[in-house]
Design a protein around this motif. Structure first.
Motif, PDB file in Angstrom:
ATOM      1  N   GLN A   1     -90.620 -24.536  -5.276  1.00  0.00           N
ATOM      2  CA  GLN A   1     -90.409 -25.523  -6.329  1.00  0.00           C
ATOM      3  C   GLN A   1     -89.840 -24.800  -7.538  1.00  0.00           C
ATOM      4  N   VAL A   2     -89.066 -25.520  -8.349  1.00  0.00           N
ATOM      5  CA  VAL A   2     -88.487 -24.942  -9.554  1.00  0.00           C
ATOM      6  C   VAL A   2     -89.129 -25.585 -10.773  1.00  0.00           C
ATOM      7  N   ALA A   3     -89.611 -24.759 -11.683  1.00  0.00           N
ATOM      8  CA  ALA A   3     -90.168 -25.229 -12.957  1.00  0.00           C
ATOM      9  C   ALA A   3     -89.205 -24.767 -14.045  1.00  0.00           C
ATOM     10  N   ASP A   4     -88.293 -25.667 -14.437  1.00  0.00           N
ATOM     11  CA  ASP A   4     -87.273 -25.287 -15.409  1.00  0.00           C
ATOM     12  C   ASP A   4     -87.221 -26.209 -16.619  1.00  0.00           C
ATOM     13  N   THR A   5     -88.242 -27.045 -16.776  1.00  0.00           N
ATOM     14  CA  THR A   5     -88.358 -27.865 -17.979  1.00  0.00           C
ATOM     15  C   THR A   5     -89.640 -27.450 -18.695  1.00  0.00           C
ATOM     16  N   GLY A   6     -89.731 -27.776 -19.963  1.00  0.00           N
ATOM     17  CA  GLY A   6     -90.921 -27.406 -20.721  1.00  0.00           C
ATOM     18  C   GLY A   6     -92.196 -27.904 -20.072  1.00  0.00           C
ATOM     19  N   ARG A   7     -92.183 -29.142 -19.618  1.00  0.00           N
ATOM     20  CA  ARG A   7     -93.379 -29.732 -19.012  1.00  0.00           C
ATOM     21  C   ARG A   7     -93.751 -29.030 -17.711  1.00  0.00           C
ATOM     22  N   THR A   8     -92.781 -28.807 -16.829  1.00  0.00           N
ATOM     23  CA  THR A   8     -93.102 -28.187 -15.543  1.00  0.00           C
ATOM     24  C   THR A   8     -93.465 -26.714 -15.699  1.00  0.00           C
ATOM     25  N   ARG A   9     -92.857 -26.033 -16.686  1.00  0.00           N
ATOM     26  CA  ARG A   9     -93.199 -24.627 -16.929  1.00  0.00           C
ATOM     27  C   ARG A   9     -94.613 -24.504 -17.471  1.00  0.00           C
ATOM     28  N   ARG A  10     -95.008 -25.413 -18.366  1.00  0.00           N
ATOM     29  CA  ARG A  10     -96.377 -25.369 -18.919  1.00  0.00           C
ATOM     30  C   ARG A  10     -97.411 -25.652 -17.837  1.00  0.00           C
ATOM     31  N   LYS A  11     -97.128 -26.601 -16.962  1.00  0.00           N
ATOM     32  CA  LYS A  11     -98.080 -26.974 -15.925  1.00  0.00           C
ATOM     33  C   LYS A  11     -98.208 -25.898 -14.850  1.00  0.00           C
ATOM     34  N   GLY A  12     -97.065 -25.359 -14.418  1.00  0.00           N
ATOM     35  CA  GLY A  12     -97.107 -24.316 -13.392  1.00  0.00           C
ATOM     36  C   GLY A  12     -97.918 -24.736 -12.180  1.00  0.00           C
ATOM     37  N   LEU A  13     -98.876 -23.916 -11.796  1.00  0.00           N
ATOM     38  CA  LEU A  13     -99.736 -24.207 -10.643  1.00  0.00           C
ATOM     39  C   LEU A  13    -101.066 -24.836 -11.044  1.00  0.00           C
ATOM     40  N   LEU A  14    -101.244 -25.113 -12.342  1.00  0.00           N
ATOM     41  CA  LEU A  14    -102.509 -25.699 -12.788  1.00  0.00           C
ATOM     42  C   LEU A  14    -102.765 -27.028 -12.093  1.00  0.00           C
ATOM     43  N   GLY A  15    -103.982 -27.231 -11.687  1.00  0.00           N
ATOM     44  CA  GLY A  15    -104.373 -28.466 -11.020  1.00  0.00           C
ATOM     45  C   GLY A  15    -104.274 -28.383  -9.504  1.00  0.00           C
ATOM     46  N   ARG A  16    -103.674 -27.339  -8.985  1.00  0.00           N
ATOM     47  CA  ARG A  16    -103.575 -27.181  -7.528  1.00  0.00           C
ATOM     48  C   ARG A  16    -104.853 -26.550  -7.006  1.00  0.00           C
ATOM     49  N   LEU A  17    -105.274 -27.022  -5.851  1.00  0.00           N
ATOM     50  CA  LEU A  17    -106.494 -26.488  -5.244  1.00  0.00           C
ATOM     51  C   LEU A  17    -106.206 -25.318  -4.314  1.00  0.00           C
ATOM     52  N   SER A  18    -104.955 -25.243  -3.829  1.00  0.00           N
ATOM     53  CA  SER A  18    -104.603 -24.153  -2.928  1.00  0.00           C
ATOM     54  C   SER A  18    -103.098 -23.887  -3.019  1.00  0.00           C
ATOM     55  N   PHE A  19    -102.701 -22.793  -2.403  1.00  0.00           N
ATOM     56  CA  PHE A  19    -101.305 -22.366  -2.399  1.00  0.00           C
ATOM     57  C   PHE A  19    -101.054 -21.825  -1.000  1.00  0.00           C
ATOM     58  N   SER A  20    -100.377 -22.581  -0.183  1.00  0.00           N
ATOM     59  CA  SER A  20    -100.198 -22.239   1.231  1.00  0.00           C
ATOM     60  C   SER A  20     -99.097 -21.215   1.458  1.00  0.00           C
ATOM     61  N   PRO A  21     -99.200 -20.426   2.524  1.00  0.00           N
ATOM     62  CA  PRO A  21     -98.118 -19.495   2.871  1.00  0.00           C
ATOM     63  C   PRO A  21     -96.802 -20.271   3.024  1.00  0.00           C
ATOM     64  N   GLY A  22     -95.739 -19.692   2.532  1.00  0.00           N
ATOM     65  CA  GLY A  22     -94.432 -20.349   2.595  1.00  0.00           C
ATOM     66  C   GLY A  22     -94.080 -21.112   1.342  1.00  0.00           C
ATOM     67  N   GLU A  23     -95.067 -21.382   0.481  1.00  0.00           N
ATOM     68  CA  GLU A  23     -94.813 -22.094  -0.768  1.00  0.00           C
ATOM     69  C   GLU A  23     -94.525 -21.100  -1.882  1.00  0.00           C
TER      70      GLU A  23
END
Length: 157
Positions: A43-65
């Motif tokens: 995923q690309v986080a290239d806006t202020g909102r998406t950059r601030r959020k990042g991975l916050l709120g995610r419960l896991s991060f799967s291989p390949g992501e």
């Protein structure tokens, strides 16, 4: 006066374009130096909102992501529930610095970086990635992308 304000707010809402929810683009990250794949679903986080959020709120991060934050020179793992690998890149997508298995409640920075890849913990080790390696970002086909849009995100700046 109050009626005028209500009417102005209604007109403003009517003139505001409706938000269209577009399917989120995903990309693939390949280490050209080592001929390995770092992420199949980036995923690309290239806006202020998406950059601030990042991975916050995610419960896991799967291989390949993965998450590519553009521009970015530092990240934190506050409030996260899992460790991640960090790959700091310059504008040519050459690796400037690596941080592996960064646990929650940590800070990390590379002031000479232009962007950073956040990957599941262990990805850097498995892909044998080293500082100086050159990465390439390509359109992903995982999961299938039927939109026909093959553009790779720009490195803004």
């Amino acid at each position: 006066m109050e009626a005028f304000t209500r009417m102005r707010l209604k007109v403003r809402d009517w003139l505001r374009p409706a938000r269209v929810s577009l399917p989120e683009k995903r990309y693939r990250v390949v280490n050209l130096t080592r001929s390995t794949v770092l992420a199949e679903s980036l995923q690309v986080a290239d806006t202020g909102r998406t950059r601030r959020k990042g991975l916050l709120g995610r419960l896991s991060f799967s291989p390949g992501e993965g998450l590519w934050i553009i521009p970015c020179e530092s990240v934190h793992t506050f409030f996260m529930g899992f460790a991640i690998d960090l790959v700091y890149l310059d504008r040519q997508k050459r690796i400037k610095r690596l941080r592996t298995e960064v646990r929650p409640w940590r800070l990390s920075a590379c002031l000479s970086a232009h962007s950073v890849l956040e990957l599941p913990s262990g990805t850097v080790r498995i892909a044998r990635t080293e500082p100086g390696d050159v990465l390439e970002v390509l359109p992903s086909t995982w999961p299938a992308d039927d939109s026909g849009d093959m553009r790779v995100p720009s490195d803004r700046g």
